[in-house]
Design a protein around this motif. Structure first.
Motif, PDB file in Angstrom:
ATOM      1  N   TRP A   1       0.844  -1.201   0.000  1.00  0.00           N
ATOM      2  CA  TRP A   1       0.000   0.000   0.000  1.00  0.00           C
ATOM      3  C   TRP A   1       0.880   1.252   0.000  1.00  0.00           C
ATOM      4  O   TRP A   1       0.610   2.220  -0.728  1.00  0.00           O
ATOM      5  CB  TRP A   1      -0.918   0.009   1.223  1.00  0.00           C
ATOM      6  CG  TRP A   1      -1.765   1.247   1.305  1.00  0.00           C
ATOM      7  CD1 TRP A   1      -2.988   1.447   0.747  1.00  0.00           C
ATOM      8  CD2 TRP A   1      -1.420   2.482   1.958  1.00  0.00           C
ATOM      9  NE1 TRP A   1      -3.435   2.725   1.005  1.00  0.00           N
ATOM     10  CE2 TRP A   1      -2.488   3.390   1.743  1.00  0.00           C
ATOM     11  CE3 TRP A   1      -0.325   2.925   2.700  1.00  0.00           C
ATOM     12  CZ2 TRP A   1      -2.486   4.688   2.246  1.00  0.00           C
ATOM     13  CZ3 TRP A   1      -0.318   4.217   3.202  1.00  0.00           C
ATOM     14  CH2 TRP A   1      -1.390   5.077   2.977  1.00  0.00           C
ATOM     15  N   GLY A   2       1.946   1.235   0.816  1.00  0.00           N
ATOM     16  CA  GLY A   2       2.845   2.388   0.877  1.00  0.00           C
ATOM     17  C   GLY A   2       3.507   2.665  -0.457  1.00  0.00           C
ATOM     18  O   GLY A   2       3.639   3.828  -0.865  1.00  0.00           O
ATOM     19  N   TRP A   3       3.924   1.591  -1.163  1.00  0.00           N
ATOM     20  CA  TRP A   3       4.518   1.773  -2.484  1.00  0.00           C
ATOM     21  C   TRP A   3       3.502   2.381  -3.437  1.00  0.00           C
ATOM     22  O   TRP A   3       3.815   3.317  -4.187  1.00  0.00           O
ATOM     23  CB  TRP A   3       5.005   0.439  -3.052  1.00  0.00           C
ATOM     24  CG  TRP A   3       5.495   0.571  -4.470  1.00  0.00           C
ATOM     25  CD1 TRP A   3       6.737   0.967  -4.867  1.00  0.00           C
ATOM     26  CD2 TRP A   3       4.733   0.377  -5.663  1.00  0.00           C
ATOM     27  NE1 TRP A   3       6.810   1.021  -6.238  1.00  0.00           N
ATOM     28  CE2 TRP A   3       5.588   0.665  -6.759  1.00  0.00           C
ATOM     29  CE3 TRP A   3       3.426  -0.010  -5.927  1.00  0.00           C
ATOM     30  CZ2 TRP A   3       5.169   0.574  -8.080  1.00  0.00           C
ATOM     31  CZ3 TRP A   3       2.996  -0.100  -7.245  1.00  0.00           C
ATOM     32  CH2 TRP A   3       3.861   0.182  -8.303  1.00  0.00           C
ATOM     33  N   THR A   4       2.263   1.874  -3.421  1.00  0.00           N
ATOM     34  CA  THR A   4       1.222   2.378  -4.313  1.00  0.00           C
ATOM     35  C   THR A   4       0.944   3.846  -4.035  1.00  0.00           C
ATOM     36  O   THR A   4       0.807   4.660  -4.959  1.00  0.00           O
ATOM     37  CB  THR A   4      -0.082   1.558  -4.142  1.00  0.00           C
ATOM     38  OG1 THR A   4       0.213   0.166  -4.294  1.00  0.00           O
ATOM     39  CG2 THR A   4      -1.127   1.968  -5.161  1.00  0.00           C
ATOM     40  N   ALA A   5       0.873   4.210  -2.740  1.00  0.00           N
ATOM     41  CA  ALA A   5       0.629   5.602  -2.368  1.00  0.00           C
ATOM     42  C   ALA A   5       1.789   6.495  -2.788  1.00  0.00           C
ATOM     43  O   ALA A   5       1.589   7.631  -3.245  1.00  0.00           O
ATOM     44  CB  ALA A   5       0.404   5.704  -0.852  1.00  0.00           C
ATOM     45  N   PHE A   6       3.020   5.976  -2.673  1.00  0.00           N
ATOM     46  CA  PHE A   6       4.188   6.757  -3.091  1.00  0.00           C
ATOM     47  C   PHE A   6       4.155   7.028  -4.593  1.00  0.00           C
ATOM     48  O   PHE A   6       4.364   8.165  -5.034  1.00  0.00           O
ATOM     49  CB  PHE A   6       5.474   6.016  -2.714  1.00  0.00           C
ATOM     50  CG  PHE A   6       6.697   6.557  -3.396  1.00  0.00           C
ATOM     51  CD1 PHE A   6       7.200   7.806  -3.062  1.00  0.00           C
ATOM     52  CD2 PHE A   6       7.331   5.831  -4.399  1.00  0.00           C
ATOM     53  CE1 PHE A   6       8.321   8.319  -3.712  1.00  0.00           C
ATOM     54  CE2 PHE A   6       8.439   6.334  -5.040  1.00  0.00           C
ATOM     55  CZ  PHE A   6       8.931   7.579  -4.698  1.00  0.00           C
TER      56      PHE A   6
END
Length: 298
Positions: free
Chosen positions: A228-233
């Protein structure tokens, strides 16, 4: 970079950024962009769960470096793959390399012993007949295929390049196609953890070791929160659709909704982000209703 009210979510975006930087550093090494004097192994396998940016990062780094590359998607037939690879190699200029990205290669490469052995030969990094590796030879005459393609090229000159490429790599007996591998650099993208002893059985299991010995291998071990963090980044750093920008507030709403519903979504890949963004852009009054269609059971 997107900023959320939750400190935990902001830390996950930072972790996603670090995961992206680590994978891209590996990809740049796979592209041969680190000015190494020699290179014992030039092929690469990047493994990780779906939706962690393997294809996105690889294609983006190829574009940034202006490296000539082709994408081999899953489901491509042997003859279509052969034509695409032949055209790619045929088009190379002096001192150029061709990066061949094998996407979702779990079925393309690792589904059987015979298939895996074919790719093992292609990634051998040794000379077969002065760099000619007959990996995609077909025990059928190519004469009729060439004749048919030439008729098409006579009415559509854009197809002449296909004919020329196949003729260059067709042996004198007209059987099969032998494509030079000496200037081809494979980047294989897959979901399987090739070092997991439970991933393969029988003959296929015995063949994995020799394959890993021919490549540089990296496994991206990313849990759902880091994904999720990668997608948000990535969403914070880009726009899903050119010419239709989302505001940061819209992006934060979209990623916040995904965070709250992550385990209920049918898919958590970046394609899902694009579908959610599409609904937001095209139907600003009712996009939440469309978002619900991404949930399992709808």
């Amino acid at each position: 970079m997107l900023k959320f009210k939750s400190k935990e979510q902001n830390l996950l975006v930072e972790a996603g950024k670090l995961a992206d930087e680590n994978s891209r550093d590996f990809i740049r090494g796979a592209l041969g962009l680190k000015n190494k004097k020699v290179e014992a192994t030039r092929h690469t396998i990047l493994s990780g769960p779906p939706g962690v940016g393997k294809k996105y990062g690889t294609q983006d780094e190829c574009n940034k470096a202006k490296v000539k590359s082709i994408l081999i998607p899953p489901g491509m037939t042997d003859i279509a793959l052969t034509i695409k690879l032949a055209c790619g190699v045929h088009s190379l200029k002096k001192n150029e390399e061709l990066v061949v990205i094998l996407d979702d290669a779990d079925d393309v490469v690792f589904n059987s012993y015979e298939t895996l052995n074919k790719w093992k030969i292609a990634m051998a990094d040794v000379d077969y007949d002065q760099g000619i590796i007959p990996t995609f030879n077909h025990p059928v005459s190519m004469t009729n295929t060439i004749t048919s393609l030439q008729k098409q090229a006579d009415t559509d000159p854009k197809r002449q390049g296909i004919v020329d490429a196949l003729k260059e790599f067709m042996p004198s007996d007209g059987v099969g196609v032998s494509i030079p591998m000496d200037r081809v650099r494979f980047i294989v993208l897959c979901n399987l953890d090739l070092e997991d002893p439970k991933a393969f059985r029988g003959k296929l299991k015995s063949a994995i070791g020799p394959v890993l010995d021919r490549v540089k291998y990296k496994r991206m071990n990313v849990d759902w929160e880091k994904q999720w963090g990668w997608t948000a980044f990535v969403l914070g750093d880009t726009q899903p659709f050119e010419g239709h920008d989302l505001t940061n507030a819209q992006k934060e709403e979209l990623m916040g909704w995904m965070y709250s519903n992550w385990d209920k979504l049918r898919s958590t890949s970046y394609r899902t982000v694009r579908r959610l963004a599409e609904a937001m852009i095209n139907d600003p009054e009712n996009y939440i209703d469309q978002w619900q269609q991404e949930m399992k059971g709808h």
